[in-house]
Scaffold this active site. Sequence first.
Site, PDB file in Angstrom:
ATOM      1  N   ASN A   1      -9.866   0.505  -2.310  1.00 20.66           N
ATOM      2  CA  ASN A   1      -9.610  -0.742  -1.614  1.00 20.66           C
ATOM      3  C   ASN A   1     -10.902  -1.265  -0.988  1.00 20.66           C
ATOM      4  O   ASN A   1     -11.492  -0.574  -0.158  1.00 20.66           O
ATOM      5  CB  ASN A   1      -8.560  -0.535  -0.508  1.00 20.66           C
ATOM      6  N   GLU A   2     -11.315  -2.432  -1.411  1.00 26.26           N
ATOM      7  CA  GLU A   2     -12.539  -3.054  -0.878  1.00 26.26           C
ATOM      8  C   GLU A   2     -13.686  -2.034  -0.843  1.00 26.26           C
ATOM      9  O   GLU A   2     -14.383  -1.904   0.172  1.00 26.26           O
ATOM     10  CB  GLU A   2     -12.267  -3.638   0.513  1.00 26.26           C
TER      11      GLU A   2
ATOM     12  N   TYR B   1       0.989 -10.189  12.758  1.00 25.41           N
ATOM     13  CA  TYR B   1      -0.003 -10.810  11.895  1.00 25.41           C
ATOM     14  C   TYR B   1       0.104 -12.336  11.851  1.00 25.41           C
ATOM     15  O   TYR B   1      -0.573 -12.987  11.088  1.00 25.41           O
ATOM     16  CB  TYR B   1       0.110 -10.241  10.474  1.00 25.41           C
TER      17      TYR B   1
ATOM     18  N   TYR C   1       0.846  -1.186   0.000  1.00 25.55           N
ATOM     19  CA  TYR C   1       0.000   0.000   0.000  1.00 25.55           C
ATOM     20  C   TYR C   1       0.887   1.242   0.000  1.00 25.55           C
ATOM     21  O   TYR C   1       2.067   1.173   0.361  1.00 25.55           O
ATOM     22  CB  TYR C   1      -0.824   0.071   1.287  1.00 25.55           C
TER      23      TYR C   1
ATOM     24  N   GLU D   1      -5.618 -10.755  -1.448  1.00 25.79           N
ATOM     25  CA  GLU D   1      -5.246 -10.820  -0.029  1.00 25.79           C
ATOM     26  C   GLU D   1      -5.590 -12.209   0.489  1.00 25.79           C
ATOM     27  O   GLU D   1      -6.708 -12.471   0.933  1.00 25.79           O
ATOM     28  CB  GLU D   1      -6.013  -9.774   0.804  1.00 25.79           C
TER      29      GLU D   1
END
Length: 651
Positions: free
Chosen positions: A182-183, A328, A78, A263
């Site tokens: 994005n989304e 993550y 990003y 993703e």
Amino acid sequence: MAFVFWVLILCSVVGTAKITLASTRTFDIDYKKDCFRKDGQPFRFISGSIHYNRIPRVYWKDRLLKMYMAGLNTIQTYVPWNYHEPFPNKYIFEGDRDLEQFLQLANDTGLLVILRPGPYICAEWDMGGLPAWLLRKKDIILRSSDPDYIKEVDRWMEKLLPMIRPFLYQNGGPVITVQVENEYGSYFACDFNYLRHLAQLFRYHLGNEVVLFTTDGAAVSYLKCGSLQDLYATVDFGAGGNVTAAFEAQRHAEPHGPLVNSEFYTGWLDHWGEPHSLVPKGIVAKSLSEILQTGASVNLYMFIGGTNFGYWNGANTPYAPQPTSYDYDAPLTEAGDLTEKYFAIRDVIGMYSKVPEGPIPPSTPKYAYGPVKMERLRSVSDAVSLLSFSGPVNSTYPVTFTDLQQSSGFVLYRTNLPVDCSMPTALSSPLNGVHDRAYVSVDGVASGILERDKCQTINVTGKTGSQLDILVENMGRVNFGKNINDFKGLISNLTLGSEVVTAWLVYSLSIDEAVKEGVLTRGGRAEGPRASGSPLSVPAFYGGSFSIPSGIPDLPQDTYIQFPGWTKGQVWINGFNLGRYWPKRGPQVTLYVPAHILSTKAPNNVTLLELEGGPNTPTCTVEFTASPALNGTMRHTLGHNFRLFNKADLS
Ligand SMILES: *[C@@H]1O[C@H](CO)[C@@H](O)[C@H](O)[C@H]1NC(C)=O
Ligand SMILES: *[C@@H]1O[C@H](CO)[C@@H](O)[C@H](O)[C@H]1NC(C)=O
Ligand SMILES: *[C@@H]1O[C@H](CO)[C@@H](O)[C@H](O)[C@H]1NC(C)=O
Ligand SMILES: *[C@@H]1O[C@H](CO)[C@@H](O)[C@H](O)[C@H]1NC(C)=O
Ligand SMILES: *[C@@H]1O[C@H](CO)[C@@H](O)[C@H](O)[C@H]1NC(C)=O
Ligand SMILES: *[C@@H]1O[C@H](CO)[C@@H](O)[C@H](O)[C@H]1NC(C)=O
Ligand SMILES: *[C@@H]1O[C@H](CO)[C@@H](O)[C@H](O)[C@H]1NC(C)=O
């Protein structure tokens, strides 16, 4: 391949390599063969997400090389707008924010790049990457064709996209595809004029050849508002689900062209107060194999998560901020270390494509510098003249961070008790307007904490005219869903008893600058008495220092800092804001400390802003250890209720 080689030779002979070569570099979509096409040949990417903004620049090369050695041919990142334009028209593209250098390093490593410049990025990043100063237009409709919003987007993209253009694949660089928004299908606005505007803007700056795409949840409902003609629609979904069904959703929007999971979740995010997310490597490996089996292109999100240094974490709603670590549970840890998941993924990739041979860069060594004694310097209330460069704003009713043109950190609201409160009197935020946490004290004694969505009332006691101080912490702006217009501070009135509290002095605080300048020395009142039975004390700074031992080779090395007996606060080392600590709530217990902020030449200065109370012992310490602890609360259990990790669950 042979053709490209031949052209190379020919060109070097003719001496116009650059121009002729550029025309041989193409990247597009083959709708007949349902795949990408690179230099005319079928191509699929096996990519991994790495956010340069979450990794110190000195480590970019190491992380990229580890990604390359895992068998990836591409990375994805990003671009967070608020990281590069902290104030309107003030751009930063240097140091850790040197995007061009990052793209160059990727190319040098042999990796292609999928770029996701937003303008909105989500990313568990403050306000989803949008600059907080956009809120100066109070009724702005973010992520829509609202002219106030579009004007700023246009200005930003006019700065960013021309910088990207030379890095496009067809121009000799690594960038093969560029995501738009994005989304967007998960956002309430569903404004096609906005998407169309962005598509035209990107085309204008990047040209007609570049492949532009969108990403949405793998369900027809998301693709409805998220996709647009001329933007190739891709989907995102995690491990453990039905790969066939997920790609069927994409096929609904794109009957032909490559299957793409933009993703594929290798792990999952954390929130303060919730168990640390773990996704077993076996589930990740199995789903990855299924995806690659279909011939799809895939991006592993995250391949390395990194760190939300400073104040950069975002939040979900009902208000739940993310911790400092963005580990993550990714195949490379927050500190870039190799994990079993890394090798499991590498093995799977090796079944479908060639994985480079040769040594993989090892995990970086860590060093336990041990305990460091901390000394109380002074409270925020005592230090306010050192912290507020501009002095207070005098206002009948509270003003917000936005009104003060402050984006992150802390603001102090000060007034006097207008009536006698010898008996405990309710101090309330009836409209739940404390964004996000307020540390309340009367005459230097802590009274309690108000917290957004959690605690709207506390009792205070004090005489008429006593000084009421309320330090309000911005814990990170909402990054997902319809509540991203996230104003900070006291965004509505407080009441005392039944009366609205008025006559405020509001101090914008430049704490980071004050810490850097080293002005927070000992002084002010000694730590006040803690109210009987209460563990709370007023927000205060603590300082300590430690030297890197001599005679040990290769120091300084990375380390982790932990906070035995401390509650919640912010920590700096040598003026570098490492982020928030909150071991009391967890799950994160230690913070990652990259070696490059440490010095061998002078003692290293540790500064804490402890908001609730340090260890109630004569000496208090922080401690540097060699291993991380991110799972301080209960471990995530994967039982019968394990399901596809899905962003929709966050709204
Ligand atoms: C990127 O790498 C390729 C080789 O993979 C090289 O041909 C190209 O010139 C490089 N581009 C830049 C901008 O360094
Ligand atoms: C996965 O989804 C496909 C298509 O919707 C369906 O045919 C198949 O039965 C599903 N598989 C499983 C294991 O549920
Ligand atoms: C704030 O402004 C009001 C109205 O102008 C004034 O009466 C008051 O003295 C001011 N307070 C401070 C502390 O400056
Ligand atoms: C505030 O004090 C009153 C009177 O002592 C008590 O009834 C009430 O429970 C207290 N409220 C809170 C939020 O502590
Ligand atoms: C506080 O209350 C006053 C009087 O009711 C009102 O005019 C003002 O808008 C309120 N301020 C905020 C921030 O809610
Ligand atoms: C730590 O602070 C001391 C005292 O201000 C200063 O002399 C020293 O240079 C600082 N250390 C570093 C690494 O900046
Ligand atoms: C946290 O993780 C460590 C290392 O994997 C493990 O030993 C420990 O039991 C975990 N703690 C909790 C509370 O799950």
